[in-house]
Design a protein around this motif. Sequence first.
Motif, short mmCIF file in Angstrom:
data_model
loop_
_atom_site.label_atom_id
_atom_site.label_comp_id
_atom_site.label_asym_id
_atom_site.label_seq_id
_atom_site.Cartn_x
_atom_site.Cartn_y
_atom_site.Cartn_z
N LEU A 44 0.68 -1.19 -0.15
CA LEU A 44 -0.04 0.04 0.01
C LEU A 44 0.80 1.32 -0.13
O LEU A 44 0.50 2.20 -0.68
N CYS A 48 0.92 4.33 -2.74
CA CYS A 48 0.89 5.64 -2.33
C CYS A 48 1.99 6.19 -3.22
O CYS A 48 1.68 7.68 -3.47
N LEU A 62 -0.56 7.01 3.65
CA LEU A 62 -0.96 5.60 4.10
C LEU A 62 -1.57 6.14 5.37
O LEU A 62 -2.47 5.20 5.75
N ALA A 65 -4.99 7.14 4.89
CA ALA A 65 -5.86 6.25 4.37
C ALA A 65 -6.14 4.96 5.50
O ALA A 65 -7.39 4.77 5.56
N TYR A 87 -7.35 -0.74 -1.04
CA TYR A 87 -6.75 -0.18 -2.19
C TYR A 87 -7.77 1.04 -2.53
O TYR A 87 -7.15 1.91 -3.07
N ALA A 90 -7.08 3.74 0.11
CA ALA A 90 -5.89 4.55 -0.32
C ALA A 90 -5.59 5.17 -1.68
O ALA A 90 -5.03 6.31 -1.73
N CYS A 94 -5.25 9.40 -1.93
CA CYS A 94 -4.15 9.87 -2.68
C CYS A 94 -4.52 10.76 -3.65
O CYS A 94 -3.99 11.86 -4.00
#
Length: 350
Positions: A44, A48, A62, A65, A87, A90, A94
Amino acid sequence: MSNLSSSRHRDTAAEEAEDLDLVRARDGDGAAFTRLVHPLRRELHAHCYRMLGSAHDADDALQDALLRAWRGLDRFEGRGSLRSWLYTVATRTCLDIAGARGRRALPVDLGPSSDHAVVGDTALPNAWLGPYPDAGLADGPAGPGARYEQREAVELAFVAALQHLPGNQRAALLLFEVLGFSAAEIATMMDTSTTSVNSALARARKIVAEKVRSPAQQQTLRKIGDARVREIVAGYSAALERGDTEALVALLTEDVTWSMPPLEHWYHGIEAVTDFAVRVPLTGCGTWRHLPTSANGQPAVGSYLWNDDAGAHLAWSIDVLTLRDEQITEVTSFVAAAHFESFGLPASLP
């Protein structure tokens, strides 16, 4: 018990443990949530970084998230995998961060090269692409549908190319070709249509193909071999430490480039790079020491410059080397002592 039966037993036990931790996490057990996300933290974080072009921004993204995921865990209905849901969180995090600022860049993206050394070059306050500490990152693809290897997908050329894409195209390309999600899954993750995802993918592939040199560094490094790569890195370090122009030039391709974010100027071609090397790192700065490392799936060194006041060599830059046919074709020196901690490198050498 056969190996196959033993493997199935372990998988079943792991799934049961994950299900139990999910129940506990939904009831507010922070330790259970930490256990759930721990196996996915490394990949992850790399995702990012690919989205944002900065390891520091990836740290923040991260953390944000995972906080969003923890607070919104009751919205995870279990229809898909926990991995795909994380995901989703995340990627959206982002996209929020990327939308709040401009894209990150390298000096080669911002203007023409200089044909001679600029002594006293000044730093520009741009949002620069940063190096990525790749220790622990897997070598192979993330899934059977992925086109790129995990380490290939953090190479400087690839991450720099990603920064030229709008956020939705960047996300679609990474989720599809790096992580192996299907277009339908990505459409759900990004709250859009499969048609829109496929359109974003087509545009993203075209831009990346224009900007990324083939073959990938991973293929080149495998062809050269680990022992020879170590020799090249050692030769680069020794040439700078000895102030040996001939030894350094012998390692470089005719079309070599050297850039030093956040410094403005960069150099292209053996003559310009030699002029810069002779007038700045080889004779104009002081003495150097180096420690080998790895960044962006590529060979790199931590460069330390002598400081009289400190009486030691202090962290100066992370030099990421791009190789072609056993020679260095790009040197990207990320100038900032702040980079060293994430690489596990000391701040000074006595």
